[in-house]
Design an enzyme around this catalytic site. Structure first.
Site, mmCIF file in Angstrom:
data_model
loop_
_atom_site.group_PDB
_atom_site.id
_atom_site.type_symbol
_atom_site.label_atom_id
_atom_site.label_comp_id
_atom_site.label_asym_id
_atom_site.label_seq_id
_atom_site.Cartn_x
_atom_site.Cartn_y
_atom_site.Cartn_z
ATOM 1 N N SER A 199 0.800 -1.215 0.000
ATOM 2 C CA SER A 199 0.000 0.000 0.000
ATOM 3 C C SER A 199 0.844 1.281 0.000
ATOM 4 O O SER A 199 1.646 1.493 -0.888
ATOM 5 C CB SER A 199 -0.933 -0.078 1.209
ATOM 6 O OG SER A 199 -1.764 1.020 1.289
ATOM 7 N N ASP A 244 -3.166 6.173 -3.131
ATOM 8 C CA ASP A 244 -1.962 5.626 -2.506
ATOM 9 C C ASP A 244 -1.424 4.504 -3.412
ATOM 10 O O ASP A 244 -1.903 4.310 -4.537
ATOM 11 C CB ASP A 244 -2.236 5.143 -1.077
ATOM 12 C CG ASP A 244 -3.117 3.912 -1.038
ATOM 13 O OD1 ASP A 244 -3.798 3.642 -2.043
ATOM 14 O OD2 ASP A 244 -3.126 3.207 -0.019
ATOM 15 N N ASN A 287 -7.547 9.325 6.500
ATOM 16 C CA ASN A 287 -6.513 9.167 5.473
ATOM 17 C C ASN A 287 -7.054 8.816 4.085
ATOM 18 O O ASN A 287 -6.290 8.649 3.142
ATOM 19 C CB ASN A 287 -5.481 8.134 5.923
ATOM 20 C CG ASN A 287 -6.069 6.735 6.110
ATOM 21 O OD1 ASN A 287 -7.101 6.405 5.520
ATOM 22 N ND2 ASN A 287 -5.421 5.909 6.909
ATOM 23 N N ARG A 302 -1.212 5.581 19.609
ATOM 24 C CA ARG A 302 -1.498 4.158 19.390
ATOM 25 C C ARG A 302 -0.322 3.523 18.664
ATOM 26 O O ARG A 302 0.388 4.199 17.909
ATOM 27 C CB ARG A 302 -2.786 3.970 18.574
ATOM 28 C CG ARG A 302 -2.811 4.690 17.264
ATOM 29 C CD ARG A 302 -4.063 4.376 16.463
ATOM 30 N NE ARG A 302 -3.940 3.118 15.744
ATOM 31 C CZ ARG A 302 -3.300 2.969 14.586
ATOM 32 N NH1 ARG A 302 -2.680 3.987 14.017
ATOM 33 N NH2 ARG A 302 -3.247 1.800 13.997
ATOM 34 N N SER A 322 1.338 1.629 15.784
ATOM 35 C CA SER A 322 0.975 1.412 14.377
ATOM 36 C C SER A 322 0.702 -0.074 14.150
ATOM 37 O O SER A 322 1.318 -0.930 14.781
ATOM 38 C CB SER A 322 2.127 1.864 13.489
ATOM 39 O OG SER A 322 2.029 1.248 12.235
#
Ligand code: 16G
Ligand code: MG
Length: 504
Positions: A64, A276, A372, A455, A457
Site C-alpha cells: 500500500s 496511494d 486518510n 497508538r 501502528s
C-alpha cells in the site's frame, strides 16, 4: 495433503529463523526481502480457506502506502471482505512456524477450522507495481499449487479491483463480470449516469488531475478513463515513469504534509486528488484564488457524501437509517458537524478498514471513511432492493433521486477489507504504560478545543501520535509534548518521535 511435498517446497522458501511477524491491520507487511516464506505460506493458507468456505479466495501482494522497499500480503474473504479474525490467527501461526513444525501447524489449522481436504480450492491473485511483487506473487502460486489449488493470476491490479474479482466470482457474475473490463464497465456506467442526473445541460465539463503515487492506479486509470470520458476528463500525474512509489507523492504524503504532491502543477480552483500505492485511498484538494491549499480528506469526503445521501433520501421520502463510521483520527470538528448540524449518528472504531466496514454494515446506509482516505458507502441488501424498486415506481423528481441512489450503490464498489502501548475506547485511551494517559490528559487541558491520543501502528514499527487544537501552532506544540511523554514513559527506546499534527 502430501506433507512430504509441502516440506520439500517449503524448504525452497525457507523462513529466516527467529523472524516473528503478525497478521496486522491489513495483512503482513515488512521489507520485501524477508517475505518469501510468508508468501508461500499464505498460498497454502488461501487454499485451506478456500476449501473451508467452498469459495474463491483472494490474495493481494502489496504494501500500500509504505515505501517501495516494503511489501506485504493480505487475504480476501468470499464476499470481498477482509479475512475473518479467527483466520488471521491461523495466518500468524503459519507465518511464524519453524520449518520442522510446518506440517503440525497445517494439520492443526485443518482440524480447528474443520477444513475438508477433499474439497476443491480456487484462488485469485493480484499485485501492485513494486519491483518485488512479481516474484513474491510467484511464491504465493507455489504455495497454492503444492496443495493442489487452482488459481487465476490477474497480475497487476489495484486492491479494490481484487476485492471486486473475488466478490464477482462468488456471486456467479451477478455483481459484475470478474474481469478488469467488467470492473471498468460497471463503475463507469454508474458514474456516467449519475453525473448526467446530477448536472443540468450547460454545466461546466468536469476535469480532474490525479496523482497516482507512481503506482498501480496509473496503469488502471489510464485504461479506465476511456470508459467515462463523457462524464469526466482525467489527467494523470506521477505515473511511475520517473518517480519512486509513494515518494513525495500519493494520498499519505498529501494528507500528512497538508501540501500538494511533487510532480503535479496546480492552478487555482483546479480539482486534484491523490491515490496511494495500491489505489484504495483517495484524498482531494485544490488551491483557492489566493493560492491557499485546501484538503478534502476522508472526514470531509464522508461529510459531503452523507449530506448528498441525506438530500436524496429526503427527496424520495424514505426513512432509511444512515450512519457514519470514523476512527479516532477523525477531526473533532467533522464529528461535531455530522452529529450536531447534520443530525447523523457517528460511531468510532479502531483504525483499519475491517473495523469500520464491520460497523457500517449495521445501518441501512453506512458511510465509513478514515481521515486518510480509505472508505466507501455500504447499502444493506434490503435498502438496495427498496431503492431499486422505487427507481421504477416513483415519478419525476422523486424517481430521479431514487435513480441517483441506485447509481451510487453501483458506484461504491461496496464489497463486503508498538506493543508497549495498549489502548482502549477505539484506541483513544492508552491503558499502558502506566501514567501515559494521565500525562496526555494533563497536556490536553493546556490547549483550547484540543484532543490527542497515541497508538501503536499496525503496519510499521512506530508509535503514532495524533493532536488537534484551535490553531496550527497549538496543535504542533501539543503533538510535540505528547511525543515527549510517550518517549519518556514508553521506555525511551529508538528515535525520538516526530509528530504530525493538524489544526481544525
Ligand atoms: C492500513 C489500513 C488502514 C489504516 C492504516 C493504519 C486497510 C486496508 N488499511 O493501511 O485502514 O489506516 O493501516 O496504519 O485496512 P498504522 O497502523 O501504521 O497507523
Ligand atoms: Mg492502500
Amino acid at each position: 495433503m502430501d506433507l512430504d511435498s509441502i516440506s520439500k517446497h517449503s524448504a525452497l522458501h525457507a523462513k529466516p529463523s527467529g523472524l516473528i511477524l503478525q497478521y496486522g491491520t491489513a495483512g503482513f507487511r515488512m521489507k520485501a526481502e524477508h517475505l518469501d516464506h510468508v508468501m508461500f505460506r499464505m498460498g497454502l493458507l488461501a487454499v485451506l480457506r478456500s476449501k473451508q468456505t467452498k469459495s474463491t479466495i483472494g490474495v493481494m501482494v502489496t504494501a500500500s502506502h509504505n515505501p517501495e522497499e516494503d511489501n506485504g500480503v493480505k487475504l480476501v474473504d468470499p464476499l470481498g471482505e477482509m479475512l475473518a479474525p479467527s483466520w488471521e490467527e491461523h495466518a500468524t501461526c503459519l507465518a511464524n512456524a519453524e520449518e520442522q513444525n510446518m506440517q503440525k501447524v497445517l494439520m492443526n489449522i485443518c482440524k480447528k477450522a474443520a477444513v475438508d481436504l477433499q474439497q476443491a480450492a480456487f484462488i485469485v491473485i493480484g499485485r501492485d507495481t513494486r519491483s518485488s511483487s512479481e516474484k513474491l506473487a510467484q511464491s504465493v502460486i507455489d504455495g497454492i499449487t503444492v496443495l493442489g489449488g487452482q488459481f487465476h493470476d490477474y497480475g497487476l491490479l489495484t486492491t479494490p479491483q481484487l476485492h471486486y474479482m473475488v466478490y464477482c466470482r462468488n456471486t456467479n457474475g451477478q455483481y459484475g463480470k470478474a474481469t478488469v473490463e467488467g470492473y471498468y464497465q460497471k463503475l463507469s456506467k454508474a458514474f456516467v449516469e449519475l453525473t448526467k442526473q446530477a448536472f443540468s445541460s450547460g454545466d461546466e465539463y468536469q476535469s480532474l488531475k490525479v496523482d497516482c503515487a507512481n503506482g498501480i492506479g496509473a496503469l488502471q486509470l489510464r485504461e479506465m478513463r476511456g470508459y467515462f470520458s463523457q462524464g469526466l476528463s482525467v489527467q494523470l500525474f506521477n505515473v511511475g515513469t520517473k518517480g519512486k512509489l509513494n515518494h513525495l507523492c500519493g494520498a499519505d504524503f498529501v494528507k500528512s504534509h497538508q501540501k500538494p504532491p511533487q510532480g503535479m502543477e496546480m492552478k487555482s480552483n483546479e480539482r486534484c486528488c491523490s491515490f496511494d500505492g495500491d489505489a484504495d485511498r483517495i484524498v482531494y484538494y485544490y488551491r483557492d484564488t489566493d493560492g491557499h491549499f485546501h484538503l478534502i480528506d476522508g472526514d470531509k469526503i464522508a461529510t459531503l457524501i452523507s449530506s448528498f445521501l441525506k438530500e436524496l433520501l429526503l427527496e424520495i421520502g424514505e426513512n432509511l437509517n444512515l450512519g457514519v463510521v470514523q476512527t479516532a483520527y477523525a477531526n473533532g470538528s467533522s464529528t461535531r458537524y455530522l452529529e450536531e448540524v447534520m443530525k447523523v449518528p457517528v460511531y468510532c472504531t479502531k483504525t483499519g478498514v475491517k473495523h469500520l466496514h464491520h460497523k457500517a454494515q449495521e445501518f441501512d446506509i453506512g458511510v465509513y471513511f478514515e481521515a486518510n482516505g480509505h472508505g466507501t458507502v455500504l447499502f444493506s441488501k434490503a435498502a438496495e432492493m427498496k431503492i431499486k424498486q422505487l427507481a421504477k415506481e416513483l415519478e419525476d423528481k422523486k424517481r430521479k433521486a431514487a435513480k441517483m441512489l441506485a447509481n451510487i450503490i453501483d458506484l461504491s464498489n461496496q464489497v463486503a477489507d508498538r506493543q508497549v502501548i495498549c489502548t482502549t475506547d477505539a484506541e483513544r485511551q492508552a491503558v499502558t504504560p502506566p501514567g501515559l494517559q494521565e500525562a496526555i490528559n494533563d497536556l490536553v487541558k493546556k490547549y483550547k478545543l484540543s484532543r490527542a491520543f497515541v497508538r501503536p501502528s499496525g503496519t510499521e514499527d512506530v508509535v503514532r501520535v495524533y493532536a488537534e487544537a484551535d490553531s496550527q501552532e497549538s496543535a504542533d506544540s501539543l503533538a510535540h509534548e505528547v511525543s515527549c511523554a510517550v518517549y519518556q514513559l514508553a521506555g525511551g527506546v529508538g528515535e525520538k518521535p516526530q509528530p504530525v499534527s493538524e489544526d481544525i
